[in-house]
Every structure is written in C-alpha cells, then in structure tokens.
Scaffold this motif. Sequence first.
Motif, PDB file in Angstrom:
ATOM      1  N   ARG A   1     -18.283 -38.701  12.875  1.00 47.26           N
ATOM      2  CA  ARG A   1     -19.077 -38.685  14.103  1.00 47.26           C
ATOM      3  C   ARG A   1     -18.873 -37.401  14.919  1.00 47.26           C
ATOM      4  NH1 ARG A   1     -18.689 -44.018  12.943  1.00 47.26           N
ATOM      5  NH2 ARG A   1     -16.921 -44.848  14.029  1.00 47.26           N
TER       6      ARG A   1
ATOM      7  N   ASP B   1     -20.938 -35.306  15.129  1.00 51.61           N
ATOM      8  CA  ASP B   1     -22.237 -34.950  15.703  1.00 51.61           C
ATOM      9  C   ASP B   1     -22.449 -35.640  17.046  1.00 51.61           C
ATOM     10  OD1 ASP B   1     -22.233 -37.316  14.198  1.00 51.61           O
ATOM     11  OD2 ASP B   1     -24.413 -37.320  14.017  1.00 51.61           O
ATOM     12  N   GLY B   2     -21.464 -36.391  17.483  1.00 50.15           N
ATOM     13  CA  GLY B   2     -21.573 -37.009  18.803  1.00 50.15           C
ATOM     14  C   GLY B   2     -21.344 -35.985  19.894  1.00 50.15           C
ATOM     15  N   ASP B   3     -21.431 -36.419  21.159  1.00 48.81           N
ATOM     16  CA  ASP B   3     -21.189 -35.434  22.205  1.00 48.81           C
ATOM     17  C   ASP B   3     -19.782 -35.562  22.779  1.00 48.81           C
ATOM     18  OD1 ASP B   3     -21.599 -37.761  23.517  1.00 48.81           O
ATOM     19  OD2 ASP B   3     -23.219 -37.066  24.811  1.00 48.81           O
ATOM     20  N   GLY B   4     -18.904 -36.201  22.004  1.00 49.39           N
ATOM     21  CA  GLY B   4     -17.518 -36.249  22.422  1.00 49.39           C
ATOM     22  C   GLY B   4     -16.906 -34.869  22.239  1.00 49.39           C
TER      23      GLY B   4
END
Lengths: 317, 517
Positions: B249, B251-254
Amino acid sequence: MTDMNDETTKARPGFWKRLTQGLTRTATGLSTGITDLFTKRKLDADTLEDLEDVLIRADLGMETAARIAAAVGKGRYDKTIEPAEVRALVAAEIEAVLKPVAQPLAFAGETKPFILLMVGVNGSGKTTTIGKLASTLKAQGKKVVLAAGDTFRAAAIEQLKVWAERTGASLVSRAPGADAAGVAFDGLQQARAEGADVLIIDTAGRLQNRVELMAELEKIVRVIKKQDPTAPHAVVLTLDATVGQNALQQVDAFKRVAGVTGLVMTKLDGTARGGILVAIAAKHGLPIHLIGVGEGIDDLQPFAARDFARAIVGLED
Amino acid sequence: MFDSLTDRLGGILDRLKRRGALTEADVNEAMREVRRALIEADVALDVVRSFTDKVRTRAVGAEVIKSVTPGQMVVKIVNDELVAMLGSDAKAIDLDAAPPVPVLMVGLQGSGKTTSTAKIAKRLTERGNRKVLMASLDTRRPAAMEQLATLGTQVGVATLPIVAGQSAVQIARRAMEAARLGGYDVVMLDTAGRVTLDEALMAEVAEVKAATKPHEVLLVADSLTGQDAVNTAKAFDARVGLTGIVLTRADGDGRGGAALSMRAVTGKPIKLLGTGEKMDALEDFDPRRVAGRILGMGDVVSLVEKAVENLDAEKAMAAAERMRKGQFDLNDLRTQLDQMEKLGGLGGLMGMLPGVGKMKNQLAASGMNDGVLKRQKAIIDSMTKKERRNPKLLDASRRKRIAAGSGTKVEDVNRLMKMHRQMADMMKAMGAPGAKRGPMAGLASMFGLGGGGGMPSPEQLKQMAEKMPGGLPGGGMGGGLPPNFPGNMPGLPGGLPGLGTKPGGLPGLPGFPGKKK
C-alpha cells in the motif's frame, strides 16, 4: 430500536477478559512506561514530555498526546504524584474524549431492510467484520442478506459465501469484476423480496487517495439512495488497529465520499494499541461502534470508552 | 496537512543566515521539528530518538554552504541520514540456492501477503524467467486458498492443488515435494495472517520454516502502520528470522514512517514496494523516494511517472507542436483539462507535490475542486466549433450564450478566457527558440508545452527524477529544486489549468493566498 451490543455483552460474561487479553500488551507497555516515569519524580516539564512520548507510542498522535499530557499536568505541576494516580488521570482524560463517541450500532426497528454499507482500505477487515455481524444478528433472530460488493479481489465473493453459509444468511453476488453498485442494487431487491431485516453490503478495499476507486464507492451510495432515499442507514468504516496517523485521512475521505456514520476497529488482539481512535474521536466525533479482538465468530465486541481507556493505561476494572 | 520540513526549519533557521557553522543550540531547536515531522510520519518513537541523535552529531559544527540557508542544510543532512538508514543499496530477492528455492511470506492479517505473493511470483516468472509454484498455507481465513489459486490463474503461475484438511506444515512439505518432482525453480509459501501474540500460530510458522528451510523469509507489512511497526517486525524477526521486508500500500497517501522503523529495528532490507491493486504494481525499493515521503516533501518522482503513464503521447505531441506555433486554442485547453482529470484531478496532483499540503486545504476551502474542471469543460463544450478554434470571436453576447448553455455565469466564462489567454502567452514564450532549458522545461514538454519533441525520453525523465526530490541528493542544493518549488514551476500551469497562469506563482486563483515559503 434493538441494540445488539447490550445483548452481546450480557451473553458473554468473559467480555472483560477478552478485551484485556486483547489489550494486554498495550496495557503492559503503557503502564510500565508510566510507572517508570513517575516512581521517583515530581510532575515537571520533563515528566510531562515523557508522558507525551508514552502516549505517542500508543498511536495517539502528537497533538492528542500533547493535549492529554497537558490536561494531566494542569494544576498538579511540581507536585509529587503516585504512578497509579497518573494512570487513572490519563485514563480519565482518554475516557472523556471517547465517551461521547462510544455508541452501539443500532439497527432501527421500523426500517426494513436496514441497509448497512461496509467500507475501508484493503485488508482492514471488512469481510470478517461482516461475517461476525451477521452471526450476531442471526443469533437475535434477524433475517440477514449479504451482498458481495467486493467484485475486485480474488475470492472475496467466496470468502463472504463461507460466512453466509456459517451464519445462515442469504448471499447475493454477481460474477467477479461485475459492477459493485449493481450488486448493491440486487442485494436490496433480494432483501425486499425476502422481507429481510438487515442488508449488509460488502465493498472492495480501497485506498482513500485513489480517485477512481472512491468515485466507484460514491456510485454505490448513489444507487442505494435512488432505491431508498433514507439509505444507507449505516455506513461503517473499518480501521485496522495497527494503522498510524493515516487513519485520520481515511476517516476524512470516506466520510466525505460515502458519508461514514460510524467506526469499527479491528485486530485489537495484537500488539497494536489503536490509540488513533482517541485522535479520531477528538477530531471527527464519529461514533465508534465495535472492536474486533480475534478471528472467531464471537470476537466482535461493543466499544466501551471506560474499558478501552483503562485497558490502554493498564488499569484493572 | 503537513508542511514540508524545509518550510518549518526555514522558520527556525532563517535568522541564522550566513553565520557559518551550525551551533548546538540551532541544531537542537531544529531537531525538535525533525522529531515532530518524523512522529507525524509514524516513525516509531525510539527510532526517532536514535535518528535525531545521529543527525545532531553530524549537524553540529557543519559548515553551511554559501548558497543555501541553514534550514536547507539541515534538511539535507536529515535526508542523507534517512536515505542511509533506509538502506542505500536496493536488494533484490535472492534466489541463489539449489532449486526449488523456498520463499516464505509472513505477516499480520490483512497486510497483503497473498496479493504480494502473486505479484512477486509474476515478477520472478516474467522478469527472472523462473518456474514458480505458489502454495497457500492459510488454513484459517475462508477462501484464502481460492484467492491464491485465482490469482495464480490471473498471473499465469502454477498453484499447488488444494487438499482439504491438511495442516500448514503438511501443505508446505507437499509443496516442496511437488516442486522437486515438477522441476520448479521457486516455491512461494503464503502463510496465514497472524498476530504476533498468538503463540500457537507463531509456533506453526516456525515449524513451517524448520520444515522447508526457506532461502528468503519476507515480512509483508502495511506501509500505513503506526507505532506498532516495531513490535511486529521485532516479533517476526525474533521468531522466524526475516531476510527482508515487503511494504504494501505504498500508493496510499500515508507517509510511510513504518519503513524506517522496521528497517531500523531489524536491520533487514526493504526489498519491494506494493504500489497498487494490479498484479504488476510492484516496485523496487528506492530509499530516496521513501525518505522524501517521510519528510513530507511530496513524491515528485511518482507524479512524473504517473503523468507519463497517463498522458496520451500523441495528443501531447500535437498540442506541443501547436503551442510552439502559438496556436493554442480552446480545443487544446480542453485536452489539457481531460488529462488533468486522468492524473487524479487537482487533489491527486497536489497531493504529490512537495510542500503543497497546506495549499491543498486552502484550495478545498476556497471551493477550488474538481468540480471546477468539470465546469470549465462544460463551458468549452458550450461553444461552437468556430469559437473553440478562434477564441477572439467571443464577444459579450456570445459569452452570455455560452454561460447560459453551460449553466455557469459570464464571470466564469471570462475567467476561463483569461486563463486561456495567459496560458497561450506563456506557452508561446516557452516555445520560443532559446527558451530556458532545465528540468522544469522537461516537465513542461511532458505536459505538451515545451518546444522540443513533446514527450521527454526515458533518459530525460530519469534525469529529471533524480534531480527532483527536493534537490537534496547529490551535490549541493543549488542544482536541485528551488525551495519555493510549487510557485516556481513554469511547466506545470499547463497541467494545472485554473490554478496558475503565469510562471512564478499561482495567480489567477481568486481568494487564494499566494505561494507560501
């Protein structure tokens, strides 16, 4: 109004044990931290900073940790204070934040079918939570329809099917890759035809920053609303207990797109502390309904602010 | 949500300008901000502490290079140290053993083990030319085995036939046996998700390890993980001896602080990043990019790559050609708007740019959202073909008609026309011979703006990518990105219609406070 949580609690005397088991590590970690801090110290700036650190370690985040530490320090500055007392104070502060949001997932009596939409990022535990919910509802004699709206992930439909078989709920599904909004529509038709009490719609996991996937979710909501303007009656976001500060963004985005009405925190049986819930409660005030403390069919528990707060700082009931 | 660290440090250290070496007091103050940034990025507290100690030692007494501010200097040291700690050497999956080589996948529930298993198997099959067998040892989660089987069919990798009722260890043994008989090179063993506190399950995975002697034991972990990352990584490493980490993940904005935490407490390399739902969304770990994310400097490299993926090369080339000749008409503007949407809309774009977190919020507050894009397209769609080709035709009565036709106001039409004119002017200037070259011009041409050949070549892109992330790595700060990067991107306005129209800022946005620094 039927309140499933009350019944669950009554039916399960071992609840406290389960919760504390789940939060054991959290508790040990935090309480050791706090005990170390305060055994031989006065409450000064350094001590409060250390207390802040302890809270940060539980994923409460900078801001919330600082606020709680400040609240504990207020009026007690430079006084000698017992570790147990500090723990109780911290627990009380956390509880105060969580209390207003600890609300059971209420399935309104008149609404039939009651439509619940389950949303969340990938791997946060949507399908498992649905399975557990269906089991609880079945035990209450409710008729449940599950709609397999995760048409994307391999074998997600099969996974929900197993839960439907286990719990005796009926399952509505389409072929993998089908339009999830269509599945939701079918589910509603089926629930109406069967005269079901509750329809639970599963959705594919999606990261909240993926525009196209969030648009797809928006469409599911739109399609449901067209059939029943009051629906979905509950939109529940699942959060993994291990998640960090990104949970705030998750709540933001899913609230905006799908109109999340409440939260479930899953996987609290691990080492993760789930302290981000405190930050979320402070910021969004969204109800927290349930916590998942294991993979078993009964491992879904009502969220209780006092228990959660006390367990987090390592206080026995 | 997060200011870029440079901005924050700038506030503290700007007053120190040109004072020579950094003193301990300066650095201590700066370290508080670094600490805050890292905690907000979910780096585990203990790791933050050892990290800031390291940086402090390096920074105190460091000579501030003439051309940079002390803030930039500290950020550079922080960034370098972060890259070093994340592991400057990318390590691939090691298959150097007698086949069949067992690879064991472990992790918490829902971390993405099964998906990652299939992605890695696909990669080894296609790029490594290996014959791979996958086996699911997950006897607990409903349909977990079917999931792997389905993925196997999707990616064209064999999976071990499912036999009901077998234990994880039995399946693992059967997989190894089948691989030996079938002449497989690699056996991917996907295990059930487990909490590290579950003694029985941890014993099971240890037993699987003993039975198969895997050459690689990969921990699959969610890059959105918070402080718990250290506990998970430590527990798995202690019990099964990890050889590497796969972060999912991404590609998340974390901000992915978990990467640093896990690398720091286990010392094991991060080998791969999962970056999407598709089976080929698997990337080699690049410490520089992850460092940039953790520091909240945005992910310009991703933006560039995404742009390349999504933009229609031919259209962009045609548009670039027209622009060079100063023929940028409203049809071209509409194409630009379409491409904007493909890139994930304003929010998607802005999220990847460094230092614009705050601007993003202001944008949202000022009502500047993707609806604007839609309305602007509607306005163009309400024009006649002739008007689109020749915007000069638009007099007051035509504008009134267009506004009515598109459900907007005349002011909106005027705003769009003004924007178009400014863009056209700018493009003409950029397309003119002798226009400034540099990384930004490359980006400009990618958006179909620059003079040259439309799309930049892969080499150009790579070069850009190297220069971009904060301009930090490599020699000195001067050659990289200007600190007020968002405001200084002459190339972007074409890709950000409605945002800014002349180089050097984001004007033309009503009620929008200018660039921040």
